[in-house]
Design a protein around this motif. Structure first.
Motif, PDB file in Angstrom:
ATOM      1  N   ARG A 196       0.925  -1.101   0.203  1.00 14.01           N
ATOM      2  CA  ARG A 196      -0.038  -0.072  -0.107  1.00 14.01           C
ATOM      3  C   ARG A 196       0.764   1.201   0.044  1.00 14.01           C
ATOM      4  O   ARG A 196       2.089   1.115   0.257  1.00 14.01           O
ATOM      5  CB  ARG A 196      -0.878   0.119   1.162  1.00 14.01           C
ATOM      6  CG  ARG A 196      -1.820  -1.244   1.463  1.00 14.01           C
ATOM      7  CD  ARG A 196      -2.459  -1.381   2.672  1.00 14.01           C
ATOM      8  NE  ARG A 196      -1.597  -1.009   3.944  1.00 14.01           N
ATOM      9  CZ  ARG A 196      -1.915  -0.495   5.240  1.00 14.01           C
ATOM     10  NH1 ARG A 196      -3.052  -0.140   5.446  1.00 14.01           N
ATOM     11  NH2 ARG A 196      -1.068  -0.680   6.070  1.00 14.01           N
ATOM     12  N   PRO A 199       0.644   1.731  -3.999  1.00 15.21           N
ATOM     13  CA  PRO A 199       0.708   0.455  -4.606  1.00 15.21           C
ATOM     14  C   PRO A 199       1.835   0.556  -5.650  1.00 15.21           C
ATOM     15  O   PRO A 199       1.726   1.468  -6.416  1.00 15.21           O
ATOM     16  CB  PRO A 199      -0.717   0.055  -5.018  1.00 15.21           C
ATOM     17  CG  PRO A 199      -1.625   1.284  -5.023  1.00 15.21           C
ATOM     18  CD  PRO A 199      -0.881   2.223  -3.991  1.00 15.21           C
ATOM     19  N   ASN A 204      -2.423  -4.764  -6.868  1.00 14.19           N
ATOM     20  CA  ASN A 204      -2.283  -3.939  -5.568  1.00 14.19           C
ATOM     21  C   ASN A 204      -3.066  -2.416  -5.847  1.00 14.19           C
ATOM     22  O   ASN A 204      -3.629  -1.979  -4.898  1.00 14.19           O
ATOM     23  CB  ASN A 204      -0.805  -3.447  -5.009  1.00 14.19           C
ATOM     24  CG  ASN A 204      -0.525  -4.555  -4.124  1.00 14.19           C
ATOM     25  OD1 ASN A 204      -0.982  -4.850  -3.006  1.00 14.19           O
ATOM     26  ND2 ASN A 204       0.732  -5.225  -4.397  1.00 14.19           N
ATOM     27  N   SER A 208      -6.318  -1.168  -3.819  1.00 11.24           N
ATOM     28  CA  SER A 208      -6.527  -0.204  -3.082  1.00 11.24           C
ATOM     29  C   SER A 208      -7.677   0.618  -3.324  1.00 11.24           C
ATOM     30  O   SER A 208      -8.444   1.042  -2.608  1.00 11.24           O
ATOM     31  CB  SER A 208      -5.097   0.601  -3.110  1.00 11.24           C
ATOM     32  OG  SER A 208      -4.116   0.295  -2.708  1.00 11.24           O
TER      33      SER A 208
END
Lengths: 344, 96
Positions: A196, A199, A204, A208
């Motif tokens: 995070r 990302p 990712n 998010s």
């Protein structure tokens, strides 16, 4: 005498018009013939999403009767609320703060939140394992077993720090298993682990973004019920951190967010051209990519899920409201414990 | 409690047509219309008294007829329907 539970009216069809006529509410839905008429005295709350028109007479009448009106954005973010002169949820918020200061109550809620997160993560992994083959299937089933083994420890965790440790551990195992369930398109690198802020890969980035949508939904639900979004039990209190929202989100992350991300990538609805690489290594969705995700999210929100306690199916978009209401009932002393939602 | 309300309002005079409209409006504030002059209503005792008093104020006792049946517990959720009739969502949240 039994007190009747009053209904909430949710209006999500864009362009709908709500009008007051004597003691009834008239609903006109665009491109639908006729209108629906609902007796106002059967409603204790109206929630509207996006572009919905309410007559000023209706708004004034709701204010007078202390019937709440909540305005949400089309995507489910809280925008504003009308509560009338007589009510105000100060008693609920007071109970919420007192529960936070009571170590026994606080840890009991926090344990249930983490246990539900782990159970729902396990459910998602077992579902994904059904479609997998060979080593991937074995790895996912093994993770599901480890998660099940962690549940008894969570049930007796002495404090929230220990719980957070279990939670982080379960999340790591969860994402390690999700890796096996992903079959992204050519050009999208395989998912390694959750990263995070920012990302640094497409998977990712999508996770998010969908967590953001989910968070908006849950925040709206907490506000709508009249809970203070910033006072949580697992996540405690920190300035500018909506701890209660993060608490309530835990049970929904895997079934509502992670599964949508899996679907979007495995069905190739998200492809390499939907992502852009920023200087510094961050990756984010392009505007087209965001449109794909938001449209899928809107449909996803309508999907009905079984809710054991309610005894019926509830659309995904309303699950957070149900859960916020159950938490409010626990805080007010009407329910002996907070009962999280378990996916099935 | 669950109620079933039916009415017959004499509409041969303009005055009667006015009474019919007022009865219909009144009932729309209490329950859901399931047929032309039939309403399914979920109410408590106080609401029932209010409804009956309001009906008394509107109708002409010599010409109109209103019948209110008290159904068994949760009787409205146990309805057999045929044709275009649909069970009504009296107790669930409404999603439009």
């Amino acid at each position: 005498m039994t007190t009747e539970l009053l209904n909430t009216l949710y209006v999500q069809t864009q362009g709908t018009e709500l009008r007051l006529e004597e003691d009834s509410l008239r609903i006109r839905v665009p491109e639908q013939e006729g209108r629906r008429i609902v007796p106002l005295r059967r409603l204790d709350a109206i929630v509207v999403y996006g572009h919905v028109t309410l007559s000023s007479e209706l708004i004034a009448r709701c204010a007078r009767d202390a019937r709440s009106i909540t305005w949400m954005s089309r995507g489910g973010r809280f925008e504003g609320r009308l509560d009338g002169a007589v009510r105000g949820n100060v008693l609920l918020r007071h109970a919420q703060h007192q529960a936070h200061d009571d170590a026994a109550v606080r840890i009991a809620i926090a344990r249930n939140v983490v246990a539900a997160k782990v159970r729902n993560s396990r459910w998602v992994i077992l579902r994904a394992a059904r479609d997998a083959k060979g080593a991937a299937q074995g790895a996912m089933r093994a993770t599901a077993g480890e998660l099940a083994d962690a549940l008894p420890e969570i049930a007796v965790a002495p404090d929230t720090d220990t719980l957070m440790g279990y939670e982080g551990d379960a999340a790591r195992r969860h994402f390690a298993a999700v890796r096996h369930a992903l079959r992204p398109a050519e050009g999208i690198p395989p998912f390694e682990r959750r990263i995070r802020r920012p990302p640094t890969d497409p998977v990712n980035a999508t996770l998010s973004f969908v967590y953001g949508l989910l968070r908006g939904l849950v925040h709206g639900a907490a506000e709508q019920i009249g809970l203070d979004p910033y006072v949580g039990y697992l996540h405690g209190i920190r300035p500018a951190k909506p701890a209660l929202v993060l608490d309530l989100m835990e049970e929904f992350r895997a079934p509502l967010a992670d599964r949508l991300v899996l679907t979007l990538l495995n069905r190739r609805q998200l492809r390499p051209e939907h992502f852009e690489h920023l200087p510094g290594g961050a990756v984010r969705l392009t505007e087209d990519g965001r449109t794909v995700v938001i449209q899928a999210w809107q449909e996803w929100r309508q999907r009905p899920w079984p809710h054991t306690l309610a005894g019926r199916d509830v659309p995904a978009g309303l699950l957070p409201v149900m859960q916020a209401r159950l938490l409010a009932r626990h805080l007010r002393g009407d329910l002996p414990a907070y009962l999280p939602w378990i996916a099935s | 409690m669950d109620l079933l309300l039916t009415y017959d309002v004499d509409t041969t005079s303009p005055e009667g047509a006015r009474r019919l409209r007022r009865v219909a409006k009144l009932c729309e504030g209490y329950g859901l219309r399931v047929q032309q002059s039939v309403f399914e209503i979920v109410a408590d005792e106080a609401d029932l008294l209010r409804l009956l008093a309001a009906i008394d104020d509107i109708i002409n006792a010599d010409r109109d007829s209103v019948r209110v049946y008290r159904l068994p517990h949760h009787g409205l959720s146990d309805v057999h329907t045929r044709g275009t009739a649909r069970p009504q969502p009296h107790r669930g949240d409404l999603v439009v």
